[in-house]
Design an enzyme around this catalytic site. Structure first.
Site, PDB file in Angstrom:
ATOM      1  CD  GLU A  32     -12.415  43.150  34.296  1.00  0.00           C
ATOM      2  OE1 GLU A  32     -12.513  41.919  34.146  1.00  0.00           O
ATOM      3  OE2 GLU A  32     -12.905  43.752  35.276  1.00  0.00           O
ATOM      4  CG  HIS A  92     -15.229  40.739  29.288  1.00  0.00           C
ATOM      5  ND1 HIS A  92     -15.258  40.565  30.659  1.00  0.00           N
ATOM      6  CD2 HIS A  92     -13.923  40.906  28.971  1.00  0.00           C
ATOM      7  CE1 HIS A  92     -14.018  40.636  31.142  1.00  0.00           C
ATOM      8  NE2 HIS A  92     -13.199  40.858  30.138  1.00  0.00           N
ATOM      9  NE  ARG A 122     -25.072  32.436  34.652  1.00  0.00           N
ATOM     10  CZ  ARG A 122     -25.262  31.957  35.871  1.00  0.00           C
ATOM     11  NH1 ARG A 122     -25.682  30.718  36.010  1.00  0.00           N
ATOM     12  NH2 ARG A 122     -25.029  32.702  36.936  1.00  0.00           N
ATOM     13  N   GLY A 123     -22.850  35.630  32.396  1.00  0.00           N
ATOM     14  CA  GLY A 123     -23.348  36.870  33.006  1.00  0.00           C
ATOM     15  C   GLY A 123     -24.221  36.528  34.204  1.00  0.00           C
ATOM     16  CG  ASP A 124     -23.890  38.615  37.723  1.00  0.00           C
ATOM     17  OD1 ASP A 124     -23.257  37.558  37.942  1.00  0.00           O
ATOM     18  OD2 ASP A 124     -23.426  39.755  37.915  1.00  0.00           O
ATOM     19  CB  ALA A 140     -20.367  30.423  29.501  1.00  0.00           C
ATOM     20  CG  HIS A 164     -20.295  30.104  39.440  1.00  0.00           C
ATOM     21  ND1 HIS A 164     -21.661  29.973  39.522  1.00  0.00           N
ATOM     22  CD2 HIS A 164     -20.069  31.345  38.936  1.00  0.00           C
ATOM     23  CE1 HIS A 164     -22.228  31.085  39.061  1.00  0.00           C
ATOM     24  NE2 HIS A 164     -21.285  31.923  38.690  1.00  0.00           N
ATOM     25  CD  GLN A 191     -14.710  36.099  40.796  1.00  0.00           C
ATOM     26  OE1 GLN A 191     -14.207  37.145  40.395  1.00  0.00           O
ATOM     27  NE2 GLN A 191     -16.008  35.882  40.809  1.00  0.00           N
TER      28      GLN A 191
HETATM   29  P1  FAD Z   1     -21.128  29.272  33.217  1.00  0.00           P
HETATM   30  O1  FAD Z   1     -19.849  28.732  32.759  1.00  0.00           O
HETATM   31  O2  FAD Z   1     -22.322  29.092  32.344  1.00  0.00           O
HETATM   32  O3  FAD Z   1     -21.438  28.686  34.670  1.00  0.00           O
HETATM   33  C1  FAD Z   1     -22.487  29.197  35.475  1.00  0.00           C
HETATM   34  C2  FAD Z   1     -22.899  28.166  36.506  1.00  0.00           C
HETATM   35  O4  FAD Z   1     -23.578  27.087  35.847  1.00  0.00           O
HETATM   36  C3  FAD Z   1     -21.722  27.511  37.259  1.00  0.00           C
HETATM   37  O5  FAD Z   1     -22.153  27.256  38.575  1.00  0.00           O
HETATM   38  C4  FAD Z   1     -21.490  26.206  36.501  1.00  0.00           C
HETATM   39  O6  FAD Z   1     -20.900  25.213  37.311  1.00  0.00           O
HETATM   40  C5  FAD Z   1     -22.917  25.853  36.081  1.00  0.00           C
HETATM   41  N1  FAD Z   1     -22.998  25.095  34.817  1.00  0.00           N
HETATM   42  C6  FAD Z   1     -22.289  25.330  33.693  1.00  0.00           C
HETATM   43  N2  FAD Z   1     -22.687  24.485  32.722  1.00  0.00           N
HETATM   44  C7  FAD Z   1     -23.671  23.708  33.247  1.00  0.00           C
HETATM   45  C8  FAD Z   1     -24.488  22.665  32.742  1.00  0.00           C
HETATM   46  N3  FAD Z   1     -24.350  22.224  31.482  1.00  0.00           N
HETATM   47  N4  FAD Z   1     -25.426  22.103  33.568  1.00  0.00           N
HETATM   48  C9  FAD Z   1     -25.573  22.533  34.859  1.00  0.00           C
HETATM   49  N5  FAD Z   1     -24.805  23.526  35.400  1.00  0.00           N
HETATM   50  C10 FAD Z   1     -23.878  24.106  34.595  1.00  0.00           C
HETATM   51  N6  FAD Z   1     -20.174  39.132  34.076  1.00  0.00           N
HETATM   52  C11 FAD Z   1     -20.699  40.057  33.223  1.00  0.00           C
HETATM   53  O7  FAD Z   1     -21.914  40.280  33.247  1.00  0.00           O
HETATM   54  N7  FAD Z   1     -19.903  40.761  32.354  1.00  0.00           N
HETATM   55  C12 FAD Z   1     -18.573  40.570  32.277  1.00  0.00           C
HETATM   56  O8  FAD Z   1     -17.892  41.229  31.489  1.00  0.00           O
HETATM   57  C13 FAD Z   1     -17.970  39.602  33.144  1.00  0.00           C
HETATM   58  N8  FAD Z   1     -16.649  39.327  33.095  1.00  0.00           N
HETATM   59  C14 FAD Z   1     -16.113  38.327  33.890  1.00  0.00           C
HETATM   60  C15 FAD Z   1     -14.750  38.000  33.743  1.00  0.00           C
HETATM   61  C16 FAD Z   1     -14.190  36.998  34.531  1.00  0.00           C
HETATM   62  C17 FAD Z   1     -12.728  36.656  34.359  1.00  0.00           C
HETATM   63  C18 FAD Z   1     -14.989  36.300  35.490  1.00  0.00           C
HETATM   64  C19 FAD Z   1     -14.384  35.238  36.361  1.00  0.00           C
HETATM   65  C20 FAD Z   1     -16.345  36.606  35.612  1.00  0.00           C
HETATM   66  C21 FAD Z   1     -16.926  37.619  34.809  1.00  0.00           C
HETATM   67  N9  FAD Z   1     -18.285  37.922  34.875  1.00  0.00           N
HETATM   68  C22 FAD Z   1     -18.825  38.880  34.041  1.00  0.00           C
HETATM   69  C23 FAD Z   1     -19.149  37.259  35.866  1.00  0.00           C
HETATM   70  C24 FAD Z   1     -19.827  35.995  35.294  1.00  0.00           C
HETATM   71  O9  FAD Z   1     -20.683  36.350  34.234  1.00  0.00           O
HETATM   72  C25 FAD Z   1     -20.624  35.367  36.441  1.00  0.00           C
HETATM   73  O10 FAD Z   1     -19.742  34.816  37.392  1.00  0.00           O
HETATM   74  C26 FAD Z   1     -21.696  34.341  36.042  1.00  0.00           C
HETATM   75  O11 FAD Z   1     -22.482  34.071  37.210  1.00  0.00           O
HETATM   76  C27 FAD Z   1     -21.161  33.018  35.530  1.00  0.00           C
HETATM   77  O12 FAD Z   1     -20.625  33.145  34.281  1.00  0.00           O
HETATM   78  P2  FAD Z   1     -19.848  31.918  33.565  1.00  0.00           P
HETATM   79  O13 FAD Z   1     -19.548  32.373  32.197  1.00  0.00           O
HETATM   80  O14 FAD Z   1     -18.755  31.441  34.410  1.00  0.00           O
HETATM   81  O15 FAD Z   1     -21.050  30.846  33.516  1.00  0.00           O
END
Ligand code: FAD
Length: 308
Positions: A32, A92, A122-124, A140, A164, A191
């Site tokens: 990465e 990403h 999703r991102g932060d 996401a 998460h 992660q």
């Molecule tokens: P999601 O899959 O949407 O999940 C987020 C939270 O919502 C979780 O707690 C999940 O359980 C919950 N959830 C999901 N769907 C639902 C639903 N339908 N109803 C209720 N709750 C739900 N961040 C960046 O900004 N840029 C990057 O390039 C980046 N790269 C990353 C690469 C990797 C391999 C990893 C592991 C993380 C990365 N991140 C990045 C961080 C990531 O964006 C954060 O961890 C963010 O908080 C969650 O993203 P997610 O896509 O997992 O979200």
């Protein structure tokens, strides 16, 4: 002329979805890199990607700075990796601060540059401003629906062996992960974690829930004690005693810490491969020397991808 070049890139892209490599039973390593901030010069990042590309990884992923939207450098760097350095790239794409219109624009740019691999995130949650945006996405999985409908992309997503941070519990997290996978995710990247038993336990739990797509463990070679403590606090990643002892002993001596961090990561990777895992993603933190040391430690174990 321009049109022909674009068509050629798109044609080649059809052959280079990274899922086919992930499933080919060879042992692969990928890295990465992260782009500079919008107004920073990106020569240094270009140098980093060039050095990492020389290691012949299966692919290089490029992170997306939430908030930078279409002005970030993710697409340019991913395009440089694919089109100038001959290595597959994984771009990403994070949606927490990005509007639907901007997502369409980014996907259009990826297609124009022949990039067919996207890590949908999703991102932060933004500190200032509404979340979810009225013109945006909350999870996401919604982004994955859109990417699926917009083109023939190979789609990855994130997963969290320790759960998460926003989730009430691990069971709920896996339930939503299943939903995300069912939207059309091809593979998952984890992660970081520092104890492989956490990963093995996670794989058991998700397979039981019917998540069968490939899971690529994300490994971070720790080179700075201060930085890792901060990252683990935010992400909820546990630091095992064995690792804490390394930080206590070497944390104040950067080069010793780097050497110990590389050795620890190598040990983790060898254990994963010995237990049947074929794909490992390294959070190389824009440090090509760290990436090169890991590849050298695994020289007889990993498959190196010939350049196109
Ligand atoms: P999601 O899959 O949407 O999940 C987020 C939270 O919502 C979780 O707690 C999940 O359980 C919950 N959830 C999901 N769907 C639902 C639903 N339908 N109803 C209720 N709750 C739900 N961040 C960046 O900004 N840029 C990057 O390039 C980046 N790269 C990353 C690469 C990797 C391999 C990893 C592991 C993380 C990365 N991140 C990045 C961080 C990531 O964006 C954060 O961890 C963010 O908080 C969650 O993203 P997610 O896509 O997992 O979200």
């Amino acid at each position: 002329m321009e049109d022909r070049r674009t068509q050629e890139k798109q044609y080649n892209a059809a052959d280079e979805k990274i899922i086919s490599r992930i499933l080919d039973h060879k042992v692969h390593i990928s890295f990465e890199v992260f782009p500079p901030r919008i107004h920073e010069n990106y020569d240094k990042t270009m140098h980093v990607t060039e050095e990492i590309a020389k290691l012949d990884p299966a692919f290089i992923s490029v992170t997306f700075r939430s908030g930078d939207g279409i002005n970030g450098n993710t697409v340019q760097i991913a395009s440089h990796i694919r089109n100038d350095l001959g290595v597959s790239s994984l771009a990403h794409l994070a949606c927490s601060s990005t509007s639907r219109a901007e997502i369409h624009q980014v996907l259009g740019s990826l297609k124009e540059n022949g990039i067919s691999n996207v890590l949908a995130l999703r991102g932060d949650i933004p500190q200032n401003g509404p979340f979810p945006r009225p013109d945006g996405f909350q999870y996401a999985s919604e982004l994955i629906d859109v990417i699926r409908s917009e083109g023939d992309f190979c789609i990855g997503a994130a997963c969290y062996p320790e759960g998460h941070v926003d989730s009430a519990n691990r069971k709920e997290d896996v339930r939503y992960l299943k939903k995300k996978v069912d939207c059309g995710t091809d593979f998952l990247i984890t992660q970081m974690f520092f104890d492989n038993t956490i990963l093995y336990n996670f794989l058991y739990r998700i397979r039981e829930q019917g998540i069968t797509i490939p899971v690529i463990p994300g490994i971070m070679p720790v080179t700075s004690a201060k930085q890792i403590k901060h990252i683990c606090e935010i992400s909820g990643t546990a630091l095992p005693q064995r690792f804490l002892a390394i930080i206590d002993r070497f944390g104040e001596r950067p080069m010793a810490m780097q050497q110990a961090g590389i050795a620890y990561a190598t040990d983790q990777i060898i254990d994963l491969i010995a237990n049947g895992i074929n794909n490992i993603h390294i959070y190389s933190m824009n440090k090509p020397e760290v990436a090169a040391a890991i590849v050298s430690n695994l020289s007889e174990i990993i498959h190196r991808e010939p350049k196109k």
